[in-house]
Design a protein around this motif. Structure first.
Motif, PDB file in Angstrom:
ATOM      1  N   LEU A  16       8.582   8.376  -3.602  1.00 47.65           N
ATOM      2  CA  LEU A  16       7.358   8.346  -3.529  1.00 47.65           C
ATOM      3  C   LEU A  16       6.732   8.370  -4.937  1.00 47.65           C
ATOM      4  O   LEU A  16       5.929   7.808  -5.404  1.00 47.65           O
ATOM      5  CB  LEU A  16       6.573   9.667  -2.713  1.00 47.65           C
TER       6      LEU A  16
ATOM      7  N   LEU B 233       7.608   5.323  -6.978  1.00 42.69           N
ATOM      8  CA  LEU B 233       6.715   4.272  -6.804  1.00 42.69           C
ATOM      9  C   LEU B 233       5.235   4.277  -7.284  1.00 42.69           C
ATOM     10  O   LEU B 233       4.594   3.318  -7.632  1.00 42.69           O
ATOM     11  CB  LEU B 233       6.896   3.890  -5.546  1.00 42.69           C
ATOM     12  N   GLU B 234       4.736   5.517  -6.898  1.00 41.74           N
ATOM     13  CA  GLU B 234       3.551   5.996  -7.564  1.00 41.74           C
ATOM     14  C   GLU B 234       3.314   5.706  -9.079  1.00 41.74           C
ATOM     15  O   GLU B 234       2.351   4.950  -9.496  1.00 41.74           O
ATOM     16  CB  GLU B 234       3.164   7.366  -7.291  1.00 41.74           C
TER      17      GLU B 234
ATOM     18  N   SER C  78       3.249   9.952   2.370  1.00 41.82           N
ATOM     19  CA  SER C  78       4.443   9.550   1.696  1.00 41.82           C
ATOM     20  C   SER C  78       4.847   8.318   2.493  1.00 41.82           C
ATOM     21  O   SER C  78       6.232   8.191   2.997  1.00 41.82           O
ATOM     22  CB  SER C  78       5.461  10.805   1.593  1.00 41.82           C
ATOM     23  N   ARG C  79       4.207   7.330   2.500  1.00 40.53           N
ATOM     24  CA  ARG C  79       4.618   6.104   3.325  1.00 40.53           C
ATOM     25  C   ARG C  79       4.093   4.781   2.495  1.00 40.53           C
ATOM     26  O   ARG C  79       2.923   4.805   2.006  1.00 40.53           O
ATOM     27  CB  ARG C  79       4.090   5.925   4.720  1.00 40.53           C
ATOM     28  N   ALA C  80       5.141   3.631   2.487  1.00 45.65           N
ATOM     29  CA  ALA C  80       4.592   2.497   1.681  1.00 45.65           C
ATOM     30  C   ALA C  80       4.473   1.503   3.012  1.00 45.65           C
ATOM     31  O   ALA C  80       5.342   1.564   3.898  1.00 45.65           O
ATOM     32  CB  ALA C  80       5.912   1.979   0.723  1.00 45.65           C
TER      33      ALA C  80
ATOM     34  N   LEU D 166      12.591  -0.096   0.417  1.00 45.31           N
ATOM     35  CA  LEU D 166      11.507  -1.065   0.302  1.00 45.31           C
ATOM     36  C   LEU D 166      11.987  -2.301   0.927  1.00 45.31           C
ATOM     37  O   LEU D 166      11.093  -3.158   1.409  1.00 45.31           O
ATOM     38  CB  LEU D 166      11.048  -1.464  -1.212  1.00 45.31           C
TER      39      LEU D 166
ATOM     40  N   LEU E   8       8.870   7.510   2.872  1.00 44.72           N
ATOM     41  CA  LEU E   8       9.480   7.675   1.439  1.00 44.72           C
ATOM     42  C   LEU E   8       9.884   8.963   1.090  1.00 44.72           C
ATOM     43  O   LEU E   8       9.359  10.116   1.861  1.00 44.72           O
ATOM     44  CB  LEU E   8       8.672   7.248   0.402  1.00 44.72           C
TER      45      LEU E   8
ATOM     46  N   GLU F 109       0.822  -0.927   0.102  1.00 48.37           N
ATOM     47  CA  GLU F 109       0.022  -0.086  -0.120  1.00 48.37           C
ATOM     48  C   GLU F 109       0.770   1.141  -0.235  1.00 48.37           C
ATOM     49  O   GLU F 109       1.869   1.349   0.733  1.00 48.37           O
ATOM     50  CB  GLU F 109      -0.872  -0.031   1.335  1.00 48.37           C
ATOM     51  N   LEU F 110       0.618   2.304  -0.906  1.00 53.11           N
ATOM     52  CA  LEU F 110       1.401   3.490  -0.809  1.00 53.11           C
ATOM     53  C   LEU F 110       0.469   4.628  -0.388  1.00 53.11           C
ATOM     54  O   LEU F 110      -0.610   4.705  -1.338  1.00 53.11           O
ATOM     55  CB  LEU F 110       1.793   3.474  -2.404  1.00 53.11           C
ATOM     56  N   ASP F 111       0.590   5.353   0.683  1.00 46.12           N
ATOM     57  CA  ASP F 111      -0.101   6.315   0.954  1.00 46.12           C
ATOM     58  C   ASP F 111       0.529   7.514   0.590  1.00 46.12           C
ATOM     59  O   ASP F 111       1.618   8.165   0.976  1.00 46.12           O
ATOM     60  CB  ASP F 111       0.004   6.377   2.631  1.00 46.12           C
TER      61      ASP F 111
END
Length: 239
Positions: free
Chosen positions: A169, A172-173, A153-155, A215, A164, A147-149
């Motif tokens: 960020l 990865l997005e 800015s957090r995985a 990661l 991140l 999950e990418l918030d």
């Protein structure tokens, strides 16, 4: 006054975009691009009384061309602004400083050239939606247990959560939204450093290595896959 026609929606997303574009080919391309990013796209049934039509549709964002039949996008932006505070992104072939100045003066929130990389167009859309707070449910991107918030800015995954950097960020997005499709190095570099200044190609490699190291802290070092000579992608879902 006619109602807007819903063009499509991808499950799990909530952003409703109102696309005002008279060129059918361009409209279809933009619709596919925006739907592919998970947005619902609505289009008007004509180009008269657009302010009232936008108000009735109550979208989260208006994407507006300037060259419209029988009117001008700057007049339409002013008309919309009189009845709604919806974010307006002008997307146009007209790229003069005067056009940009006038568009922003009459109420547009952003001004983007149609020649812009498609992923950068999506980045402008996402930025306006986040700024307006109308896309809260789309702040989390999910792929294969990760999950990418986008707000924090957090995985996160079963292995925990990690903060991140801005570049981590964004990279990865882009990769997660492509859902296993390859994102070229040029596309990533343009999205990260869209300036006229020279950026060493090695800078992207350094950022990718740092992302993998970050990661790895949550057991996801192999999430990003290198396709030699092509670019990068997220791994396909594990069976």
């Amino acid at each position: 006054m006619g109602a807007a026609a819903p063009v499509g929606r991808k499950a799990g997303r909530v952003a409703r975009l109102y696309l005002i574009e008279d060129d059918e080919g361009v409209r279809q391309q933009l619709t596919l691009l925006l739907q592919g990013a998970g947005h619902e796209v609505m289009v008007p049934d004509g180009f008269e009384m657009l302010g009232a039509k936008v108000a009735a549709a109550d979208p989260d964002l208006v994407v507006l061309d300037l060259g419209l039949p029988g009117t001008d996008g700057q007049y339409v932006a002013r008309e919309i602004r009189q009845v709604s505070d919806v974010p307006i992104m002008v997307l146009t072939c007209r790229s003069s400083e005067l056009d940009e100045l006038m568009s922003l003066t009459v109420g547009a929130d952003d001004f983007v050239a149609k020649s812009t990389n498609p992923q950068l167009i999506l980045a402008h859309v996402d930025a306006l939606l986040r700024r307006s707070g109308k896309n809260a449910a789309d702040h989390v991107v999910r792929w294969d247990g990760v999950e990418l918030d986008l707000v924090r800015s957090r995985a996160s995954s079963e292995g925990g959560a990690v903060e991140l950097t801005k570049n981590e960020l964004r990279i990865l997005e882009l990769l997660m939204r492509r859902e296993g499709g390859i994102v070229s190095r040029d596309e990533l570099m343009e999205a990260l450093w869209a300036t006229d200044s020279f950026v060493d190609d090695n800078t992207l490699t350094v950022n990718m290595n740092r992302l993998r190291q970050t990661l790895a802290k949550i057991g996801q070092r192999d999430l990003v896959v290198t396709h030699r000579g092509q670019g990068y992608a997220v791994r396909m879902p594990r069976k």
